[in-house]
Design a protein around this motif. Structure first.
Motif, PDB file in Angstrom:
ATOM      1  N   ARG A  61       0.823  -1.206   0.000  1.00 15.72           N
ATOM      2  CA  ARG A  61       0.000   0.000   0.000  1.00 15.72           C
ATOM      3  C   ARG A  61       0.865   1.268   0.000  1.00 15.72           C
ATOM      4  N   SER A  62       1.859   1.318   0.868  1.00  8.31           N
ATOM      5  CA  SER A  62       2.715   2.500   0.922  1.00  8.31           C
ATOM      6  C   SER A  62       3.583   2.608  -0.331  1.00  8.31           C
ATOM      7  N   ALA A  63       4.080   1.483  -0.837  1.00 10.69           N
ATOM      8  CA  ALA A  63       4.906   1.528  -2.045  1.00 10.69           C
ATOM      9  C   ALA A  63       4.091   2.028  -3.239  1.00 10.69           C
ATOM     10  N   ARG A  64       2.827   1.608  -3.372  1.00  6.31           N
ATOM     11  CA  ARG A  64       1.991   2.083  -4.472  1.00  6.31           C
ATOM     12  C   ARG A  64       1.765   3.587  -4.379  1.00  6.31           C
ATOM     13  N   ARG A  65       1.515   4.086  -3.188  1.00  2.41           N
ATOM     14  CA  ARG A  65       1.253   5.519  -3.036  1.00  2.41           C
ATOM     15  C   ARG A  65       2.488   6.365  -3.298  1.00  2.41           C
ATOM     16  N   ILE A  66       3.622   5.900  -2.851  1.00  2.44           N
ATOM     17  CA  ILE A  66       4.849   6.648  -3.139  1.00  2.44           C
ATOM     18  C   ILE A  66       5.118   6.649  -4.637  1.00  2.44           C
ATOM     19  N   SER A  67       5.038   5.469  -5.268  1.00  2.00           N
ATOM     20  CA  SER A  67       5.299   5.381  -6.702  1.00  2.00           C
ATOM     21  C   SER A  67       4.302   6.207  -7.506  1.00  2.00           C
ATOM     22  N   GLY A  68       3.015   6.139  -7.158  1.00  2.73           N
ATOM     23  CA  GLY A  68       2.008   6.915  -7.880  1.00  2.73           C
ATOM     24  C   GLY A  68       2.197   8.411  -7.725  1.00  2.73           C
ATOM     25  N   SER A  69       2.547   8.865  -6.533  1.00  2.00           N
ATOM     26  CA  SER A  69       2.773  10.297  -6.319  1.00  2.00           C
ATOM     27  C   SER A  69       4.010  10.775  -7.067  1.00  2.00           C
ATOM     28  N   LEU A  70       5.040   9.939  -7.107  1.00  2.29           N
ATOM     29  CA  LEU A  70       6.229  10.307  -7.869  1.00  2.29           C
ATOM     30  C   LEU A  70       5.909  10.423  -9.361  1.00  2.29           C
ATOM     31  N   HIS A  71       4.982   9.613  -9.847  1.00  2.28           N
ATOM     32  CA  HIS A  71       4.604   9.687 -11.255  1.00  2.28           C
ATOM     33  C   HIS A  71       3.789  10.942 -11.542  1.00  2.28           C
ATOM     34  N   THR A  72       2.806  11.243 -10.708  1.00  5.26           N
ATOM     35  CA  THR A  72       1.917  12.374 -10.966  1.00  5.26           C
ATOM     36  C   THR A  72       2.648  13.704 -10.807  1.00  5.26           C
ATOM     37  N   PHE A  73       3.479  13.808  -9.789  1.00  4.14           N
ATOM     38  CA  PHE A  73       4.145  15.088  -9.488  1.00  4.14           C
ATOM     39  C   PHE A  73       5.647  15.030  -9.795  1.00  4.14           C
ATOM     40  N   ARG A  74       5.987  14.276 -10.833  1.00  8.55           N
ATOM     41  CA  ARG A  74       7.402  14.103 -11.157  1.00  8.55           C
ATOM     42  C   ARG A  74       8.064  15.400 -11.593  1.00  8.55           C
ATOM     43  N   ALA A  75       7.281  16.380 -12.047  1.00  4.53           N
ATOM     44  CA  ALA A  75       7.872  17.656 -12.464  1.00  4.53           C
ATOM     45  C   ALA A  75       8.449  18.434 -11.286  1.00  4.53           C
ATOM     46  N   LEU A  76       8.023  18.123 -10.073  1.00  6.52           N
ATOM     47  CA  LEU A  76       8.494  18.840  -8.889  1.00  6.52           C
ATOM     48  C   LEU A  76       9.581  18.079  -8.138  1.00  6.52           C
ATOM     49  N   LEU A  77      10.026  16.948  -8.647  1.00  8.18           N
ATOM     50  CA  LEU A  77      11.000  16.111  -7.955  1.00  8.18           C
ATOM     51  C   LEU A  77      12.268  15.997  -8.803  1.00  8.18           C
ATOM     52  N   ASP A  78      13.338  15.626  -8.142  1.00 14.23           N
ATOM     53  CA  ASP A  78      14.579  15.378  -8.845  1.00 14.23           C
ATOM     54  C   ASP A  78      14.365  14.253  -9.856  1.00 14.23           C
ATOM     55  N   ALA A  79      14.629  14.534 -11.130  1.00 16.13           N
ATOM     56  CA  ALA A  79      14.267  13.604 -12.196  1.00 16.13           C
ATOM     57  C   ALA A  79      15.037  12.294 -12.095  1.00 16.13           C
ATOM     58  N   ASP A  80      16.352  12.372 -11.875  1.00  9.94           N
ATOM     59  CA  ASP A  80      17.153  11.147 -11.821  1.00  9.94           C
ATOM     60  C   ASP A  80      16.753  10.273 -10.644  1.00  9.94           C
ATOM     61  N   TRP A  81      16.574  10.890  -9.483  1.00 11.30           N
ATOM     62  CA  TRP A  81      16.195  10.113  -8.296  1.00 11.30           C
ATOM     63  C   TRP A  81      14.814   9.491  -8.468  1.00 11.30           C
ATOM     64  N   SER A  82      13.874  10.260  -9.021  1.00  8.72           N
ATOM     65  CA  SER A  82      12.505   9.766  -9.181  1.00  8.72           C
ATOM     66  C   SER A  82      12.449   8.606 -10.166  1.00  8.72           C
ATOM     67  N   GLU A  83      13.139   8.735 -11.303  1.00  7.27           N
ATOM     68  CA  GLU A  83      13.120   7.660 -12.301  1.00  7.27           C
ATOM     69  C   GLU A  83      13.858   6.426 -11.840  1.00  7.27           C
ATOM     70  N   GLU A  84      14.720   6.586 -10.849  1.00  7.45           N
ATOM     71  CA  GLU A  84      15.460   5.430 -10.343  1.00  7.45           C
ATOM     72  C   GLU A  84      14.662   4.636  -9.317  1.00  7.45           C
ATOM     73  N   ILE A  85      13.925   5.317  -8.451  1.00  4.94           N
ATOM     74  CA  ILE A  85      13.231   4.606  -7.374  1.00  4.94           C
ATOM     75  C   ILE A  85      11.832   4.161  -7.783  1.00  4.94           C
ATOM     76  N   ARG A  86      11.198   4.859  -8.708  1.00  7.27           N
ATOM     77  CA  ARG A  86       9.809   4.524  -9.042  1.00  7.27           C
ATOM     78  C   ARG A  86       9.665   3.124  -9.633  1.00  7.27           C
ATOM     79  N   PRO A  87      10.483   2.701 -10.605  1.00  6.29           N
ATOM     80  CA  PRO A  87      10.350   1.315 -11.085  1.00  6.29           C
ATOM     81  C   PRO A  87      10.654   0.269 -10.014  1.00  6.29           C
ATOM     82  N   GLU A  88      11.549   0.587  -9.094  1.00  7.31           N
ATOM     83  CA  GLU A  88      11.863  -0.364  -8.025  1.00  7.31           C
ATOM     84  C   GLU A  88      10.686  -0.541  -7.076  1.00  7.31           C
TER      85      GLU A  88
END
Length: 443
Positions: A61-88
């Motif tokens: 449940r927590s992993a889905r919410r973190i991954s989904g939020s990183l996808h929706t608001f990816r413009a406000l996050l560090d791109a390299d870090w977000s693209e690295e952790i979201r698939p994991e």
């Protein structure tokens, strides 16, 4: 068809929701992830199966919410870090979900088999639904049949259910005699066996035969119907026997798959890949890598974009067809030899994922205290049932492709597959009704 479920501007209540709210939401979900990880390790070390299963659900449940939020608001996050952790995170959530999915699928299919084979055979009745018609053989009670007196050797047995004028021949056999054939009024042969006395066993053509459950044959001047009672009983018997064998086959296949998924999950939780993900989530619990201008950026446009992607995907669905119950759309290509997932299910699965992202975006805007929307909840539940029924139908079809299975088993699996595809159709109908319902928020 595109309808707005939420007025996203109300979430700000006059003040913009910025990246600070996103950082707080991600920190809270990361803390839940670490807490569930600790519970999972404690439950596994103490042998608590229920505790470990609940911890695995909390991790997903927590992993889905973190991954989904990183996808929706990816413009406000560090791109390299977000693209690295979201698939994991997606890999972890999917790996942990497999065992529960196989268990729920097996339970769903076994319950469906019990429901489909639990009804008793219904005797053939007339058009008015009353007693069996003239000439129709009523189904005898097995207890009465076993208790009925048997004729002595050398005496004629009572004739069995016979066909009427113009129908196929019907046979009644006595003790070891030769067949004797006589003609009824319409030319149909009535064959009987007698103990050396053919004339005693044959019937005249002057009157039609009236067969009853007692096994006696008497002349009747009334209208006659064709006997067809044994058909439903035989078919129901085959389905019941086939259902038992089909259940055993599904139990073997899905239990094996569940065992392998359990081993895969244990290996994943002990792998260096998982530990790397846990380390990154631990860092996220204290520090969120936002872009420099994220603290002053409004989150509502990004959440609105997620909602628009959802409404566009729903608009592409055949909701007009889904609005008619029993439209049989889900049964199209049901006999296709292609073993790939059903092609018409993919857009519905995509809508389910987009609906989930929309809900997570609303949670971010409301700080995790989003007021429940009855329409969104009902639509999500309908899509969950759609996914479960679709995967269950695919499992039944896969089991039916097992080599050298009995025809009754294959038939039961075919009935089960059709039943689950009907469940897919019912879930689409429920989603269509839920989506077009006015939004209702609960306190």
């Amino acid at each position: 068809m595109a309808q707005r479920h939420h007025d996203l501007t109300d979430s700000a209540a006059g003040a913009p929701v910025t990246g600070d709210a996103l950082a707080g939401y991600l920190r809270a979900r990361a803390t839940e992830f670490l807490r569930a990880l600790r519970l999972q390790r404690e439950g596994g070390s103490h042998g608590g199966t229920d505790e470990a299963a609940e911890a695995a659900r909390a991790l997903r449940r927590s992993a889905r919410r973190i991954s989904g939020s990183l996808h929706t608001f990816r413009a406000l996050l560090d791109a390299d870090w977000s693209e690295e952790i979201r698939p994991e995170l997606a890999w972890l959530s999917g790996t942990l979900a497999l065992e529960h999915a196989y268990e729920a699928r097996l339970e769903r299919l076994l319950l469906a088999l019990q429901r489909l084979s639990g009804a008793t055979a219904v005797p053939v009745q007339g058009a008015g639904g009353g007693a069996p018609l003239h000439g129709t053989a009523a189904l005898p009670d097995p207890a009465e049949a076993s208790a009925a007196p048997r004729p002595a050797p050398g005496t004629a047995h009572p004739p069995a259910a016979s066909r009427t004028a113009g129908g196929p021949p019907a046979a009644s056999q006595a003790a070891g005699g030769a067949p004797v054939t006589s003609r009824a009024a319409g030319g149909g042969a009535v064959t009987s066996r007698a103990s050396g006395s053919p004339s005693a066993a044959s019937r005249t053509a002057s009157a039609p035969i009236d067969s009853r459950a007692t096994g006696t044959a008497t002349a009747s001047p009334g209208p006659v119907a064709t006997a067809s009672a044994p058909g439903p009983l035989v078919e129901r018997g085959n389905l019941t026997v086939g259902a038992a064998k089909a259940g055993a086959l599904l139990d073997r296949q899905l239990t094996l798959a569940r065992t392998r998924a359990h081993s895969t999950a244990l290996q994943a939780l002990g792998s260096s890949r998982f530990h790397a993900v846990a380390d990154k989530v631990a860092v996220l619990a204290s520090e969120v890598p936002l872009t420099p201008d994220a603290l002053g950026t409004d989150l509502v446009p990004l959440a609105t974009a997620a909602e628009e992607r959802l409404t566009d995907a729903v608009a592409a669905l055949p909701l007009v067809t889904a609005g008619h119950p029993y439209n049989a759309e889900a049964l199209v290509h049901g006999l296709s030899p292609d073993t790939a997932p059903h092609p018409q299910d993919a857009p519905w699965h995509q809508v389910r994922l987009l609906l989930r992202l929309h809900r997570y975006a609303l949670e971010v805007l409301h700080g995790g205290d989003c007021p429940p929307d009855v329409r969104l909840i009902a639509a999500g539940e309908a899509l969950d049932r759609h996914r479960d029924a679709s995967e269950a139908a695919a499992a039944a079809a896969q089991a039916a492709r097992t080599p050298r299975i009995a025809p009754a088993t294959a038939y039961a699996l075919g009935v089960l597959h059709a039943d689950q595809r009907h469940e897919v159709e019912a879930a689409r109908y429920a989603f269509q009704r839920a989506w077009q319902r006015p939004a209702v928020h609960t306190a």
